[in-house]
Design a protein around this motif. Structure first.
Motif, PDB file in Angstrom:
ATOM      1  N   LYS A 149      47.163 -20.496  23.416  1.00 40.16           N
ATOM      2  CA  LYS A 149      46.948 -20.256  22.236  1.00 40.16           C
ATOM      3  C   LYS A 149      45.359 -20.508  21.719  1.00 40.16           C
ATOM      4  CE  LYS A 149      49.963 -21.249  19.284  1.00 40.16           C
ATOM      5  NZ  LYS A 149      50.907 -21.187  18.214  1.00 40.16           N
ATOM      6  N   TYR A 150      44.936 -21.705  22.237  1.00 38.07           N
ATOM      7  CA  TYR A 150      43.594 -22.410  22.127  1.00 38.07           C
ATOM      8  C   TYR A 150      42.594 -22.090  22.800  1.00 38.07           C
ATOM      9  CZ  TYR A 150      46.612 -24.358  18.368  1.00 38.07           C
ATOM     10  OH  TYR A 150      47.208 -24.445  17.578  1.00 38.07           O
ATOM     11  N   ARG A 151      42.711 -21.040  23.595  1.00 40.44           N
ATOM     12  CA  ARG A 151      41.449 -20.819  24.913  1.00 40.44           C
ATOM     13  C   ARG A 151      40.346 -20.337  24.081  1.00 40.44           C
ATOM     14  NH1 ARG A 151      45.113 -17.331  28.568  1.00 40.44           N
ATOM     15  NH2 ARG A 151      43.636 -17.697  29.816  1.00 40.44           N
ATOM     16  N   HIS A 152      40.265 -20.209  23.058  1.00 42.45           N
ATOM     17  CA  HIS A 152      38.879 -19.865  22.210  1.00 42.45           C
ATOM     18  C   HIS A 152      38.454 -20.770  21.671  1.00 42.45           C
ATOM     19  CE1 HIS A 152      42.024 -19.791  19.329  1.00 42.45           C
ATOM     20  NE2 HIS A 152      41.103 -20.207  18.280  1.00 42.45           N
ATOM     21  N   LYS A 153      38.907 -21.937  21.856  1.00 40.72           N
ATOM     22  CA  LYS A 153      38.051 -23.136  21.223  1.00 40.72           C
ATOM     23  C   LYS A 153      37.227 -23.757  22.102  1.00 40.72           C
ATOM     24  CE  LYS A 153      41.054 -23.535  17.472  1.00 40.72           C
ATOM     25  NZ  LYS A 153      40.468 -23.653  16.241  1.00 40.72           N
ATOM     26  N   THR A 154      36.038 -23.837  21.720  1.00 34.44           N
ATOM     27  CA  THR A 154      34.831 -24.481  22.568  1.00 34.44           C
ATOM     28  C   THR A 154      34.197 -25.779  22.320  1.00 34.44           C
ATOM     29  OG1 THR A 154      33.456 -22.979  21.265  1.00 34.44           O
ATOM     30  CG2 THR A 154      34.208 -22.139  23.034  1.00 34.44           C
ATOM     31  N   VAL A 155      34.526 -26.293  20.988  1.00 28.83           N
ATOM     32  CA  VAL A 155      34.189 -27.497  20.505  1.00 28.83           C
ATOM     33  C   VAL A 155      35.420 -28.318  20.082  1.00 28.83           C
ATOM     34  CG1 VAL A 155      32.771 -28.881  18.534  1.00 28.83           C
ATOM     35  CG2 VAL A 155      32.135 -26.539  19.310  1.00 28.83           C
ATOM     36  N   LEU A 156      35.352 -29.609  21.101  1.00 32.54           N
ATOM     37  CA  LEU A 156      36.549 -30.535  21.078  1.00 32.54           C
ATOM     38  C   LEU A 156      36.320 -31.780  20.704  1.00 32.54           C
ATOM     39  CD1 LEU A 156      37.928 -29.164  24.640  1.00 32.54           C
ATOM     40  CD2 LEU A 156      38.462 -28.060  22.291  1.00 32.54           C
ATOM     41  N   LEU A 189      44.531 -36.189  28.755  1.00 25.85           N
ATOM     42  CA  LEU A 189      43.375 -35.652  28.473  1.00 25.85           C
ATOM     43  C   LEU A 189      42.881 -34.464  28.897  1.00 25.85           C
ATOM     44  CD1 LEU A 189      40.618 -36.030  27.040  1.00 25.85           C
ATOM     45  CD2 LEU A 189      39.769 -37.515  28.769  1.00 25.85           C
ATOM     46  N   LEU A 190      43.257 -34.459  30.233  1.00 24.24           N
ATOM     47  CA  LEU A 190      42.869 -33.086  31.102  1.00 24.24           C
ATOM     48  C   LEU A 190      43.920 -31.928  30.503  1.00 24.24           C
ATOM     49  CD1 LEU A 190      42.402 -34.394  34.383  1.00 24.24           C
ATOM     50  CD2 LEU A 190      40.673 -33.721  33.163  1.00 24.24           C
ATOM     51  N   GLN A 191      45.109 -32.117  30.325  1.00 27.88           N
ATOM     52  CA  GLN A 191      45.928 -31.019  30.099  1.00 27.88           C
ATOM     53  C   GLN A 191      45.643 -30.591  28.535  1.00 27.88           C
ATOM     54  OE1 GLN A 191      48.821 -29.927  31.219  1.00 27.88           O
ATOM     55  NE2 GLN A 191      49.119 -31.204  32.890  1.00 27.88           N
ATOM     56  N   TRP A 192      45.018 -31.485  27.591  1.00 28.59           N
ATOM     57  CA  TRP A 192      44.676 -31.273  26.274  1.00 28.59           C
ATOM     58  C   TRP A 192      43.361 -30.598  26.361  1.00 28.59           C
ATOM     59  CZ3 TRP A 192      40.548 -32.173  23.091  1.00 28.59           C
ATOM     60  CH2 TRP A 192      40.890 -31.855  21.635  1.00 28.59           C
ATOM     61  N   VAL A 193      42.555 -30.637  27.072  1.00 22.06           N
ATOM     62  CA  VAL A 193      41.116 -30.209  27.596  1.00 22.06           C
ATOM     63  C   VAL A 193      41.397 -28.781  28.011  1.00 22.06           C
ATOM     64  CG1 VAL A 193      38.972 -30.061  28.527  1.00 22.06           C
ATOM     65  CG2 VAL A 193      39.697 -32.258  27.338  1.00 22.06           C
ATOM     66  N   PHE A 194      42.284 -28.466  28.828  1.00 21.76           N
ATOM     67  CA  PHE A 194      42.398 -27.487  29.555  1.00 21.76           C
ATOM     68  C   PHE A 194      43.461 -26.307  28.710  1.00 21.76           C
ATOM     69  CE2 PHE A 194      40.492 -29.086  32.854  1.00 21.76           C
ATOM     70  CZ  PHE A 194      39.889 -28.176  33.721  1.00 21.76           C
ATOM     71  N   VAL A 198      37.756 -23.551  28.476  1.00 24.96           N
ATOM     72  CA  VAL A 198      37.310 -24.071  30.093  1.00 24.96           C
ATOM     73  C   VAL A 198      38.310 -23.366  31.008  1.00 24.96           C
ATOM     74  CG1 VAL A 198      38.601 -26.466  29.936  1.00 24.96           C
ATOM     75  CG2 VAL A 198      36.386 -26.039  31.578  1.00 24.96           C
ATOM     76  N   ARG A 199      39.419 -23.246  30.626  1.00 28.66           N
ATOM     77  CA  ARG A 199      40.473 -22.531  31.272  1.00 28.66           C
ATOM     78  C   ARG A 199      40.229 -21.323  31.779  1.00 28.66           C
ATOM     79  NH1 ARG A 199      45.282 -23.595  29.674  1.00 28.66           N
ATOM     80  NH2 ARG A 199      46.473 -21.936  30.907  1.00 28.66           N
ATOM     81  N   ASP A 200      39.253 -20.500  31.001  1.00 28.13           N
ATOM     82  CA  ASP A 200      38.792 -19.221  31.159  1.00 28.13           C
ATOM     83  C   ASP A 200      37.341 -19.282  31.948  1.00 28.13           C
ATOM     84  OD1 ASP A 200      41.146 -18.190  30.389  1.00 28.13           O
ATOM     85  OD2 ASP A 200      40.203 -18.075  28.300  1.00 28.13           O
ATOM     86  N   GLY A 201      36.909 -20.333  32.518  1.00 29.29           N
ATOM     87  CA  GLY A 201      35.732 -20.573  32.965  1.00 29.29           C
ATOM     88  C   GLY A 201      34.319 -20.733  32.015  1.00 29.29           C
ATOM     89  N   LYS A 202      34.778 -20.886  30.697  1.00 32.15           N
ATOM     90  CA  LYS A 202      33.649 -20.773  29.809  1.00 32.15           C
ATOM     91  C   LYS A 202      33.310 -22.260  29.231  1.00 32.15           C
ATOM     92  CE  LYS A 202      35.289 -16.506  27.866  1.00 32.15           C
ATOM     93  NZ  LYS A 202      36.078 -16.010  26.742  1.00 32.15           N
ATOM     94  N   PRO A 203      32.058 -22.697  28.917  1.00 32.19           N
ATOM     95  CA  PRO A 203      31.867 -23.966  28.317  1.00 32.19           C
ATOM     96  C   PRO A 203      32.293 -24.714  27.314  1.00 32.19           C
ATOM     97  CG  PRO A 203      29.943 -22.545  27.986  1.00 32.19           C
ATOM     98  CD  PRO A 203      31.214 -21.619  28.728  1.00 32.19           C
ATOM     99  N   ASP A 204      32.664 -25.888  27.343  1.00 31.97           N
ATOM    100  CA  ASP A 204      33.078 -26.559  26.309  1.00 31.97           C
ATOM    101  C   ASP A 204      32.099 -27.763  25.792  1.00 31.97           C
ATOM    102  OD1 ASP A 204      35.288 -25.397  25.669  1.00 31.97           O
ATOM    103  OD2 ASP A 204      36.851 -26.812  27.052  1.00 31.97           O
TER     104      ASP A 204
END
Length: 225
Positions: A149-156, A189-194, A198-204
């Motif tokens: 649901k959060y794959r559109h988030k780019t600033v973390l 950390l990785l589970q949360w970031v992904f 970034v899971r769709d190959g987009k920059p964070d």
């Protein structure tokens, strides 16, 4: 299926009860996915170094020691002034460093301390019924898993330093089960970031004020872990 199984609680319970397990990876071959022994599958993290842009600057000064931003650090009343500084740093990162809007911003901290840290514009968290098809929240639990649901988030912003609960660690130690707290922290950390773009190959863009957590992430990206 999971990632960094060696650092997860499930693995420690398996070891505790003598449950045997083998490691496999999912590989695409001839248009279909197959399982292969993990050691036979090289892992390419080079492209992730280009996608995950880790903040390096003065806002990191709050997390310089190994225990900074741990749960005990937040609970210590002597750190109340530092907690206020973290609040200011997070808002500065959100508003000034990245100039992010709430719809692309995602952050986390220990839930008990959310209200002390949250700032205007990024308070909303997941509803309890969890029925939104697209995550509108800015705040989620640091151990969030199994959602896209959060794959559109780019600033973390990952504003905590993860250690195992000392009672849990003592329990495993008493049963001769060795715990790798660095791997546990990195796994969360990785589970949360992904959960993010970034899971769709987009920059964070990523703010990790804990030096320990940031160092673990950089080592992982460099294939040193």
């Amino acid at each position: 299926m999971t990632y960094l199984f060696d650092g997860q609680l499930q693995r420690y319970y398996y070891d505790l009860h003598g449950i045997q397990y083998n490691y496999y990876a999912v590989v695409k071959e001839g248009g279909r996915f197959v399982l292969k022994p993990k050691l036979d599958v090289p892992e390419n993290r080079f492209y992730l170094k280009k996608l995950i842009h880790i903040y390096e600057g003065k806002l990191n000064d709050i997390g310089d020691t190994d225990r900074s931003l741990s749960k005990r650090w937040f609970e210590n009343p002597h750190n109340s002034g530092k907690v206020k500084r973290l609040t200011n740093h997070l808002y500065n990162y959100y508003r000034n460093v990245t100039n992010a809007s709430a719809d692309i911003f995602l952050w986390t901290i220990f839930k008990d301390f959310k209200k002390k840290i949250q700032g205007k514009g990024f308070i909303k968290e997941e509803p309890k019924d969890n029925t939104e098809p697209i995550g509108q929240a800015c705040f989620t639990a640091f151990n969030l898993r199994a959602t896209n649901k959060y794959r559109h988030k780019t600033v973390l912003a990952f504003c905590l330093n993860r250690y195992m609960n000392p009672f849990e660690k003592r329990f495993f130690s008493q049963h001769n089960v060795q715990v790798d707290e660095d791997l546990l922290a990195l796994s969360d950390l990785l589970q949360w970031v992904f959960r993010s773009a970034v899971r769709d190959g987009k920059p964070d863009q990523l703010y990790v004020p804990s030096k320990r957590m940031r160092t673990l992430l950089v080592k992982w990206l460099n294939s040193e872990i």
